[in-house]
Scaffold this motif. Structure first.
Motif, PDB file in Angstrom:
ATOM      1  N   PHE A 155      44.918  39.295  32.221  1.00 37.63           N
ATOM      2  CA  PHE A 155      44.249  39.342  33.527  1.00 37.63           C
ATOM      3  C   PHE A 155      43.738  40.728  33.934  1.00 37.63           C
ATOM      4  O   PHE A 155      43.090  40.853  34.972  1.00 37.63           O
ATOM      5  CB  PHE A 155      45.193  38.811  34.610  1.00 37.63           C
ATOM      6  CG  PHE A 155      45.528  37.360  34.438  1.00 37.63           C
ATOM      7  CD1 PHE A 155      44.618  36.373  34.760  1.00 37.63           C
ATOM      8  CD2 PHE A 155      46.764  36.978  33.920  1.00 37.63           C
ATOM      9  CE1 PHE A 155      44.920  35.029  34.589  1.00 37.63           C
ATOM     10  CE2 PHE A 155      47.088  35.642  33.743  1.00 37.63           C
ATOM     11  CZ  PHE A 155      46.159  34.661  34.085  1.00 37.63           C
ATOM     12  N   HIS A 181      40.085  37.249  34.041  1.00 35.07           N
ATOM     13  CA  HIS A 181      40.816  36.401  33.106  1.00 35.07           C
ATOM     14  C   HIS A 181      40.173  36.518  31.720  1.00 35.07           C
ATOM     15  O   HIS A 181      39.323  35.723  31.329  1.00 35.07           O
ATOM     16  CB  HIS A 181      40.789  34.942  33.591  1.00 35.07           C
ATOM     17  CG  HIS A 181      41.625  34.032  32.772  1.00 35.07           C
ATOM     18  ND1 HIS A 181      41.377  32.680  32.662  1.00 35.07           N
ATOM     19  CD2 HIS A 181      42.725  34.274  31.990  1.00 35.07           C
ATOM     20  CE1 HIS A 181      42.276  32.119  31.863  1.00 35.07           C
ATOM     21  NE2 HIS A 181      43.089  33.071  31.449  1.00 35.07           N
ATOM     22  N   ILE A 226      40.154  30.761  38.753  1.00 36.35           N
ATOM     23  CA  ILE A 226      39.738  30.590  37.358  1.00 36.35           C
ATOM     24  C   ILE A 226      39.505  29.122  37.015  1.00 36.35           C
ATOM     25  O   ILE A 226      39.243  28.784  35.850  1.00 36.35           O
ATOM     26  CB  ILE A 226      40.776  31.205  36.389  1.00 36.35           C
ATOM     27  CG1 ILE A 226      42.118  30.476  36.471  1.00 36.35           C
ATOM     28  CG2 ILE A 226      40.927  32.695  36.658  1.00 36.35           C
ATOM     29  CD1 ILE A 226      43.142  30.988  35.451  1.00 36.35           C
TER      30      ILE A 226
END
Length: 231
Positions: A155, A181, A226
């Motif tokens: 991350f 991400h 995400i």
């Protein structure tokens, strides 16, 4: 500039001074400008009592002294003393909470600097790491470093310390972080999406080092960003 007033007195009614402080706190609720008060007794001379009161500035201290409630309690305090109290007025030229400095160093070097080994010098040998996002809520330092390394790689977090509050042996931090991400993590394939979220952490200290910490991040918010979970 922070201002501190030290009230030094001799009394054989120390318990009465404690009661007077309680009365003053109640009577000035919503009015007082003092931010911190300490009453301390001399270990070698129980009749020697010192009260230390902190204010944001000298001007705020003067506002506080002009409250009728403050004057009333002061008259009772004087009566409880064996002799008239003395005052020392201090302008604070340096105010350093040493444990908060360690927390800032931890964030900058260990997390943002990706130097996990720096934690060895900042944490005790028996350090315990609590984070519900990891495989166990009670991890030792070595395992915590290993699992956080995976999260850092996946991350790319950059953490900002928004606020720090210290009390006793603990420091509480309000944090925010941004990241991307970019790697696989716990079965989640990288999406390349940007992440922005918040968190809190509490650190317990022993002898100037972090002995225990508790972490809570907005993991649900990050997963939504995400696309791993629905709204």
């Amino acid at each position: 500039m922070t201002f501190i007033q030290v009230i030094d007195c001799r009394t054989h009614q120390a318990d009465e001074l404690d009661r007077l402080m309680d009365d003053w706190v109640r009577a000035t609720q919503g009015k007082r400008t003092a931010t911190h008060s300490v009453v301390a007794r001399d270990r070698s001379d129980p009749a020697h009592v010192v009260e230390i009161v902190e204010f944001p500035s000298y001007e705020e201290a003067m506002r506080n002294s002009h409250l009728p409630e403050t004057d009333r309690i002061f008259q009772r305090l004087t009566a409880a003393c064996d002799e008239g109290p003395t005052f020392t007025d201090l302008e604070v030229s340096r105010d350093e909470q040493l444990n908060t400095g360690v927390v800032r160093t931890f964030v900058e070097e260990v997390i943002n600097g990706r130097n996990l080994d720096a934690a060895d010098g900042l944490c005790t040998d028996g350090y315990t790491h609590h984070d519900p996002a990891l495989t166990s809520y009670d991890l030792g330092l070595a395992r915590a470093k290993e699992e956080n390394a995976q999260a850092f790689e996946a991350f790319e977090p950059m953490v900002a310390v928004e606020d720090l509050v210290a009390e006793g042996d603990k420091v509480c931090a309000r944090l925010s972080y941004t990241g991307r991400h970019s790697g696989a993590y716990q079965g989640l394939e990288p999406t390349g999406k940007e992440i922005s979220t918040t968190g809190h952490a509490t650190f317990r200290f022993e002898d100037g080092k972090i002995a225990e910490s508790w972490w809570n991040w907005d993991d649900l918010g990050a997963l939504r960003q995400i696309g791993a979970v629905g709204i």
